[in-house]
Design a protein around this motif. Structure first.
Motif, PDB file in Angstrom:
ATOM      1  N   ILE A 138       0.806  -1.165   0.026  1.00 14.15           N
ATOM      2  CA  ILE A 138       0.087  -0.110   0.083  1.00 14.15           C
ATOM      3  C   ILE A 138       0.796   1.207   0.029  1.00 14.15           C
ATOM      4  CG2 ILE A 138      -1.712   1.296   1.228  1.00 14.15           C
ATOM      5  CD1 ILE A 138      -2.723  -1.299   2.543  1.00 14.15           C
ATOM      6  N   GLU A 139       0.784   2.004  -0.993  1.00  7.94           N
ATOM      7  CA  GLU A 139       1.590   3.260  -1.155  1.00  7.94           C
ATOM      8  C   GLU A 139       1.502   3.943   0.010  1.00  7.94           C
ATOM      9  OE1 GLU A 139       3.398   4.598  -3.780  1.00  7.94           O
ATOM     10  OE2 GLU A 139       3.452   2.575  -4.969  1.00  7.94           O
ATOM     11  N   PRO A 140       2.371   4.924   0.357  1.00  7.17           N
ATOM     12  CA  PRO A 140       2.270   5.944   1.336  1.00  7.17           C
ATOM     13  C   PRO A 140       1.080   6.841   1.071  1.00  7.17           C
ATOM     14  CG  PRO A 140       4.768   5.925   0.568  1.00  7.17           C
ATOM     15  CD  PRO A 140       3.751   5.167  -0.185  1.00  7.17           C
ATOM     16  N   VAL A 141       0.358   6.842   2.107  1.00  7.36           N
ATOM     17  CA  VAL A 141      -1.044   7.436   2.149  1.00  7.36           C
ATOM     18  C   VAL A 141      -1.457   8.215   3.460  1.00  7.36           C
ATOM     19  CG1 VAL A 141      -2.409   5.632   2.733  1.00  7.36           C
ATOM     20  CG2 VAL A 141      -3.319   7.286   1.187  1.00  7.36           C
ATOM     21  N   ILE A 142      -2.545   9.229   3.473  1.00  8.00           N
ATOM     22  CA  ILE A 142      -3.110   9.796   4.803  1.00  8.00           C
ATOM     23  C   ILE A 142      -4.123   9.002   4.652  1.00  8.00           C
ATOM     24  CG2 ILE A 142      -3.878  11.906   5.860  1.00  8.00           C
ATOM     25  CD1 ILE A 142      -1.990  13.468   4.644  1.00  8.00           C
ATOM     26  N   ARG A 143      -4.270   8.276   5.720  1.00 14.46           N
ATOM     27  CA  ARG A 143      -5.581   7.678   6.221  1.00 14.46           C
ATOM     28  C   ARG A 143      -6.170   8.237   7.082  1.00 14.46           C
ATOM     29  NH1 ARG A 143      -4.189   1.975   7.391  1.00 14.46           N
ATOM     30  NH2 ARG A 143      -4.314   1.685   5.244  1.00 14.46           N
ATOM     31  N   PHE A 144      -7.831   8.293   7.195  1.00 16.62           N
ATOM     32  CA  PHE A 144      -8.819   8.864   7.850  1.00 16.62           C
ATOM     33  C   PHE A 144      -8.435  10.325   8.046  1.00 16.62           C
ATOM     34  CE2 PHE A 144      -7.777   4.530  10.136  1.00 16.62           C
ATOM     35  CZ  PHE A 144      -9.055   4.018   9.472  1.00 16.62           C
ATOM     36  N   ALA A 145      -8.309  10.831   6.688  1.00 23.54           N
ATOM     37  CA  ALA A 145      -7.962  12.430   6.925  1.00 23.54           C
ATOM     38  C   ALA A 145      -9.256  13.412   7.599  1.00 23.54           C
ATOM     39  CB  ALA A 145      -7.909  12.836   5.474  1.00 23.54           C
ATOM     40  N   GLU A 186      -6.145  10.306  12.286  1.00 25.13           N
ATOM     41  CA  GLU A 186      -5.578  10.504  10.933  1.00 25.13           C
ATOM     42  C   GLU A 186      -4.098  10.133  11.180  1.00 25.13           C
ATOM     43  OE1 GLU A 186      -4.197  14.520   8.741  1.00 25.13           O
ATOM     44  OE2 GLU A 186      -6.213  14.749   9.244  1.00 25.13           O
ATOM     45  N   GLN A 187      -3.794   9.420   9.999  1.00 25.65           N
ATOM     46  CA  GLN A 187      -2.525   8.975  10.001  1.00 25.65           C
ATOM     47  C   GLN A 187      -1.852   8.905   8.838  1.00 25.65           C
ATOM     48  OE1 GLN A 187      -2.743   4.241  10.695  1.00 25.65           O
ATOM     49  NE2 GLN A 187      -4.379   5.528  11.694  1.00 25.65           N
ATOM     50  N   ARG A 188      -0.592   8.918   8.611  1.00 22.31           N
ATOM     51  CA  ARG A 188       0.319   8.570   7.370  1.00 22.31           C
ATOM     52  C   ARG A 188       0.512   7.055   7.468  1.00 22.31           C
ATOM     53  NH1 ARG A 188       3.711  13.406   5.072  1.00 22.31           N
ATOM     54  NH2 ARG A 188       2.045  15.053   5.875  1.00 22.31           N
ATOM     55  N   THR A 189       0.564   6.245   6.438  1.00 17.50           N
ATOM     56  CA  THR A 189       0.932   5.091   6.552  1.00 17.50           C
ATOM     57  C   THR A 189       1.207   4.470   5.257  1.00 17.50           C
ATOM     58  OG1 THR A 189      -0.208   2.724   7.256  1.00 17.50           O
ATOM     59  CG2 THR A 189      -1.524   4.236   5.987  1.00 17.50           C
ATOM     60  N   PHE A 190       2.061   3.342   5.183  1.00 18.84           N
ATOM     61  CA  PHE A 190       2.530   2.445   4.066  1.00 18.84           C
ATOM     62  C   PHE A 190       2.781   1.087   4.553  1.00 18.84           C
ATOM     63  CE2 PHE A 190       6.854   4.355   5.035  1.00 18.84           C
ATOM     64  CZ  PHE A 190       7.283   3.322   4.894  1.00 18.84           C
ATOM     65  N   PHE A 191       2.616   0.217   3.495  1.00 18.22           N
ATOM     66  CA  PHE A 191       2.907  -1.311   3.808  1.00 18.22           C
ATOM     67  C   PHE A 191       4.029  -1.788   2.864  1.00 18.22           C
ATOM     68  CE2 PHE A 191      -1.158  -0.441   5.797  1.00 18.22           C
ATOM     69  CZ  PHE A 191      -1.405  -1.508   6.628  1.00 18.22           C
ATOM     70  N   VAL A 192       5.140  -2.540   3.226  1.00 12.66           N
ATOM     71  CA  VAL A 192       5.998  -2.972   2.334  1.00 12.66           C
ATOM     72  C   VAL A 192       6.087  -4.565   2.808  1.00 12.66           C
ATOM     73  CG1 VAL A 192       7.324  -1.086   1.971  1.00 12.66           C
ATOM     74  CG2 VAL A 192       7.711  -2.416   3.869  1.00 12.66           C
ATOM     75  N   ARG A 193       6.769  -5.390   1.931  1.00  9.27           N
ATOM     76  CA  ARG A 193       6.990  -6.669   2.282  1.00  9.27           C
ATOM     77  C   ARG A 193       8.421  -6.913   2.366  1.00  9.27           C
ATOM     78  NH1 ARG A 193       2.793 -10.261   1.433  1.00  9.27           N
ATOM     79  NH2 ARG A 193       1.147  -9.478   0.066  1.00  9.27           N
ATOM     80  N   ASP A 194       8.995  -7.625   3.480  1.00  7.12           N
ATOM     81  CA  ASP A 194      10.285  -7.971   3.509  1.00  7.12           C
ATOM     82  C   ASP A 194      10.579  -9.071   2.367  1.00  7.12           C
ATOM     83  OD1 ASP A 194       9.699 -10.524   4.839  1.00  7.12           O
ATOM     84  OD2 ASP A 194      10.073 -10.086   6.636  1.00  7.12           O
ATOM     85  N   PRO A 195      11.860  -9.702   2.136  1.00 12.72           N
ATOM     86  CA  PRO A 195      12.085 -10.358   1.306  1.00 12.72           C
ATOM     87  C   PRO A 195      11.333 -11.846   1.223  1.00 12.72           C
ATOM     88  CG  PRO A 195      14.060  -9.410   1.917  1.00 12.72           C
ATOM     89  CD  PRO A 195      13.019  -8.883   2.811  1.00 12.72           C
ATOM     90  N   SER A 196      10.875 -12.196   2.662  1.00 13.84           N
ATOM     91  CA  SER A 196      10.263 -13.438   2.658  1.00 13.84           C
ATOM     92  C   SER A 196       8.737 -13.329   2.772  1.00 13.84           C
ATOM     93  CB  SER A 196      10.705 -13.936   4.240  1.00 13.84           C
ATOM     94  OG  SER A 196      12.178 -14.341   4.072  1.00 13.84           O
ATOM     95  N   LEU A 228       5.078  -5.379   6.496  1.00 16.09           N
ATOM     96  CA  LEU A 228       5.410  -4.366   7.524  1.00 16.09           C
ATOM     97  C   LEU A 228       4.559  -3.156   7.417  1.00 16.09           C
ATOM     98  CD1 LEU A 228       7.909  -6.177   7.064  1.00 16.09           C
ATOM     99  CD2 LEU A 228       9.300  -4.527   8.558  1.00 16.09           C
ATOM    100  N   GLU A 229       4.051  -2.502   8.552  1.00 21.00           N
ATOM    101  CA  GLU A 229       3.238  -1.351   8.289  1.00 21.00           C
ATOM    102  C   GLU A 229       4.118  -0.144   9.193  1.00 21.00           C
ATOM    103  OE1 GLU A 229      -1.040   0.828   9.182  1.00 21.00           O
ATOM    104  OE2 GLU A 229      -0.675  -0.994  10.204  1.00 21.00           O
ATOM    105  N   PHE A 230       4.342   0.901   8.497  1.00 23.20           N
ATOM    106  CA  PHE A 230       5.073   1.928   9.072  1.00 23.20           C
ATOM    107  C   PHE A 230       4.031   3.205   8.885  1.00 23.20           C
ATOM    108  CE2 PHE A 230       8.326  -0.536   7.421  1.00 23.20           C
ATOM    109  CZ  PHE A 230       9.101  -0.861   8.310  1.00 23.20           C
ATOM    110  N   LYS A 231       3.761   3.786  10.354  1.00 24.72           N
ATOM    111  CA  LYS A 231       2.734   4.811  10.277  1.00 24.72           C
ATOM    112  C   LYS A 231       3.163   5.729  11.291  1.00 24.72           C
ATOM    113  CE  LYS A 231      -0.909   2.474  11.879  1.00 24.72           C
ATOM    114  NZ  LYS A 231      -2.165   2.002  12.485  1.00 24.72           N
TER     115      LYS A 231
END
Length: 137
Positions: free
Chosen positions: A96-103, A108-118, A122-125
């Motif tokens: 999930i691309e970096p985005v502002i959720r619940f604007a 309200e938060q900024r969040t993005f999701f990535v996968r590790d090599p396995s 992971l979510e960073f907010k």
């Protein structure tokens, strides 16, 4: 605050180690030939070598299909910006691309999701107002 411990499966320990240490810039703790501990922003995440990892169903959250099985961290806005830039620079595809959720709403938060090599998600907010982390109304 008490740090949490989380163990996750990985299919390539060396490649996953590079992702967490070089791409995310996180330090290593104890390790063995089939597992290693990562200092995940003050929390202990143990990466265990396995033959396979499971896929994850999704759940609709604010218009996005969020992988149900994921973990992450809440960081400052500056750290969030740095991590998002590091993902782009390393050409890590976003789940999930970096985005502002619940604007404009509580939480309200900024969040993005990535996968590790396995394939672990992971979510960073980062919250516009950190006091909204657990606020309900």
């Amino acid at each position: 605050m008490n740090p949490f411990h989380l163990a996750v499966p990985v299919t390539d320990l060396a490649e996953t180690r590079r992702f967490y240490t070089q791409t995310l810039g996180l330090p290593i703790g104890r390790e063995d030939e089939r597992w290693l501990d990562i200092d995940f922003f003050g929390h202990q995440v143990t990466l265990h070598l396995t033959d396979t990892t499971e896929s994850s169903p999704t759940n609709a959250v604010d218009g996005e299909d969020v992988p149900v099985r994921h973990f992450g961290v809440v960081v400052s806005l500056a750290t969030w910006d740095t991590l998002a830039a590091a993902m782009r620079e390393a050409k890590i595809g976003f789940v999930i691309e970096p985005v502002i959720r619940f604007a404009g709403e509580i939480g309200e938060q900024r969040t993005f999701f990535v996968r590790d090599p396995s394939g672990n998600v992971l979510e960073f907010k980062s919250f516009a107002d950190p006091d909204m982390l657990f606020r309900r109304d």
